[in-house]
Design a protein around this motif. Structure first.
Motif, PDB file in Angstrom:
ATOM      1  N   SER A  63      -5.356   0.931  -7.948  1.00 35.80           N
ATOM      2  CA  SER A  63      -5.338  -0.322  -7.204  1.00 35.80           C
ATOM      3  C   SER A  63      -5.289  -1.477  -8.194  1.00 35.80           C
ATOM      4  CB  SER A  63      -6.576  -0.456  -6.311  1.00 35.80           C
ATOM      5  OG  SER A  63      -6.602   0.558  -5.332  1.00 35.80           O
ATOM      6  N   ILE A  64      -4.308  -2.360  -8.030  1.00 36.01           N
ATOM      7  CA  ILE A  64      -4.139  -3.512  -8.911  1.00 36.01           C
ATOM      8  C   ILE A  64      -4.291  -4.775  -8.071  1.00 36.01           C
ATOM      9  CG2 ILE A  64      -2.573  -4.738 -10.448  1.00 36.01           C
ATOM     10  CD1 ILE A  64      -1.256  -2.075 -11.082  1.00 36.01           C
ATOM     11  N   VAL A  65      -5.236  -5.633  -8.448  1.00 27.72           N
ATOM     12  CA  VAL A  65      -5.481  -6.885  -7.736  1.00 27.72           C
ATOM     13  C   VAL A  65      -5.229  -8.046  -8.685  1.00 27.72           C
ATOM     14  CG1 VAL A  65      -7.155  -8.264  -6.456  1.00 27.72           C
ATOM     15  CG2 VAL A  65      -7.196  -5.765  -6.265  1.00 27.72           C
ATOM     16  N   ARG A  66      -4.335  -8.953  -8.297  1.00 21.30           N
ATOM     17  CA  ARG A  66      -4.027 -10.155  -9.086  1.00 21.30           C
ATOM     18  C   ARG A  66      -4.532 -11.372  -8.332  1.00 21.30           C
ATOM     19  NH1 ARG A  66       0.359  -6.705  -9.360  1.00 21.30           N
ATOM     20  NH2 ARG A  66       0.977  -6.060 -11.476  1.00 21.30           N
ATOM     21  N   VAL A 123       0.850  -1.180   0.000  1.00 20.89           N
ATOM     22  CA  VAL A 123       0.000   0.000   0.000  1.00 20.89           C
ATOM     23  C   VAL A 123       0.890   1.236   0.000  1.00 20.89           C
ATOM     24  CG1 VAL A 123      -1.864   1.224   1.155  1.00 20.89           C
ATOM     25  CG2 VAL A 123      -1.739  -1.278   1.286  1.00 20.89           C
ATOM     26  N   GLU A 124       0.816   1.994  -1.079  1.00 26.45           N
ATOM     27  CA  GLU A 124       1.622   3.199  -1.232  1.00 26.45           C
ATOM     28  C   GLU A 124       0.712   4.380  -1.530  1.00 26.45           C
ATOM     29  OE1 GLU A 124       4.256   2.097  -4.342  1.00 26.45           O
ATOM     30  OE2 GLU A 124       5.464   0.743  -3.077  1.00 26.45           O
ATOM     31  N   PRO A 125       1.187   5.605  -1.403  1.00 27.25           N
ATOM     32  CA  PRO A 125       0.313   6.770  -1.580  1.00 27.25           C
ATOM     33  C   PRO A 125      -0.433   6.799  -2.910  1.00 27.25           C
ATOM     34  CG  PRO A 125       2.374   7.448  -0.584  1.00 27.25           C
ATOM     35  CD  PRO A 125       2.536   6.004  -0.946  1.00 27.25           C
ATOM     36  N   GLN A 126       0.196   6.395  -4.000  1.00 31.36           N
ATOM     37  CA  GLN A 126      -0.432   6.482  -5.308  1.00 31.36           C
ATOM     38  C   GLN A 126      -0.874   5.148  -5.884  1.00 31.36           C
ATOM     39  OE1 GLN A 126      -1.360   9.250  -6.730  1.00 31.36           O
ATOM     40  NE2 GLN A 126      -0.482  10.425  -5.040  1.00 31.36           N
ATOM     41  N   ARG A 127      -0.506   4.041  -5.222  1.00 33.07           N
ATOM     42  CA  ARG A 127      -0.842   2.738  -5.795  1.00 33.07           C
ATOM     43  C   ARG A 127      -0.918   1.681  -4.703  1.00 33.07           C
ATOM     44  NH1 ARG A 127       2.484  -0.058 -10.727  1.00 33.07           N
ATOM     45  NH2 ARG A 127       1.385   1.602 -11.835  1.00 33.07           N
ATOM     46  N   THR A 128      -1.861   0.748  -4.885  1.00 34.29           N
ATOM     47  CA  THR A 128      -1.940  -0.439  -4.043  1.00 34.29           C
ATOM     48  C   THR A 128      -1.874  -1.663  -4.937  1.00 34.29           C
ATOM     49  OG1 THR A 128      -3.264   0.643  -2.323  1.00 34.29           O
ATOM     50  CG2 THR A 128      -3.388  -1.747  -2.453  1.00 34.29           C
TER      51      THR A 128
END
Length: 299
Positions: free
Chosen positions: A287-290, A223-228
């Motif tokens: 947000s990217i979910v694999r 979890v980062e400020p611009q992307r999860t």
């Protein structure tokens, strides 16, 4: 409940003011039983302040205490950001029901919370650490109307990470348990690792059991400020759908904020998606979910 209070303030505009306060509340609750008796004692002078709270429940007495230096003189009060902070919490079988909103996300809750927490550091940068343990809890997940019993687990934490140790819940004869760790990375990022195990656990919709599932899942998230980035690995998952007519259907319409891999071009052609507005000061958070279900996944 009933609340009684008294206070004594001496020379508030002088060089050495002081304050003594005492508050007692009996039968305190947000609408659930058992109720609690709470007592607060506080004192302050021109250079320090401290407070102690006692909470009496049917199985024991919990205490919270805190102290820190202050500057209070000639009608002026100040707290320094680098003031050293000392606080201690000891929970002894504290009932959770009086502390929860009956109309909140969790309802019909019973159970007992114990543990010990110490807080050091400064007012601007506190350093907490300790453990909390939930025992003999029962509750209902309000949104799903899913009753859970036998809920118990332990959480340990410090200023760097939170560790979940075997949080378990049951519904009917099924159970689900969760363990893992949430750790800080730098000033504004988190690394999350979770393991979930289900055994004949019912899946409900508005209280109705629509499926039963067994299996294991491991979840890793950055979890980062611009992307999860989230990766979910499913192992030996078996799900049985019930032969019943659900009370409500499942909405299969595309969500405007999510795009399935491979459908991005189609969404763009259809004018879908929620891209950044013209003149937007910053890009939207991504947000990217694999999901990996290649190891035995049956429905």
């Amino acid at each position: 409940g009933r609340i009684d209070a008294r206070a004594q303030l001496v020379d508030p505009l002088g060089a050495k003011p002081s304050l003594l306060a005492e508050v007692k509340a009996t039968d305190l609750s947000l609408g659930a039983e058992p109720s609690l008796d709470v007592e607060l004692q506080a004192r302050a002078d021109h250079q320090s302040a401290e407070a102690t709270v006692g909470i009496a429940g049917p199985r024991g007495r919990s205490t919270l205490s805190a102290a820190l230096p202050i500057s209070w003189s000639s009608g002026r009060f100040a707290l320094a950001a680098d003031a050293p902070l000392q606080a201690h919490v000891e929970l002894v079988a504290l009932p959770i029901a009086p502390l929860l909103d009956p109309a909140g996300a969790v309802s019909y809750a019973t159970g007992w919370l114990s543990g010990e927490v110490a807080v050091g550091g400064t007012l601007a940068a506190p350093e907490p650490g300790g453990t909390l343990e939930l025992r003999d809890a029962e509750l209902t997940a309000t949104a799903l109307a899913q009753p859970l019993h036998g809920v118990h687990g332990r959480v340990a934490f410090d200023g760097r990470a939170i560790t979940i140790e075997q949080l378990e819940a049951r519904d009917r004869d099924g159970k689900i348990d969760l363990s893992g760790r949430v750790a800080r990375r730098g000033a504004d990022a988190l690394d999350v690792t979770l393991a979930v195990n289900a055994e004949q656990f019912p899946l409900r919709q508005r209280g109705q059991v629509v499926a039963t599932t067994s299996g294991r899942a491991t979840i890793h998230a950055a979890v980062e400020p611009q992307r999860t980035n989230v990766t979910v690995k499913l192992v030996d998952v078996d799900t049985w759908l019930e032969k019943v007519q659900p009370r409500t259907g499942i909405d299969l319409d595309a969500h405007p904020d999510f795009v399935i891999a491979g459908a991005a071009a189609e969404a763009a052609d259809d004018g879908g998606g929620s891209g950044p507005a013209a003149g937007s000061p910053e890009p939207p958070r991504e947000s990217i979910v694999r999901l990996d279900a290649s190891d035995h996944f049956w429905i």
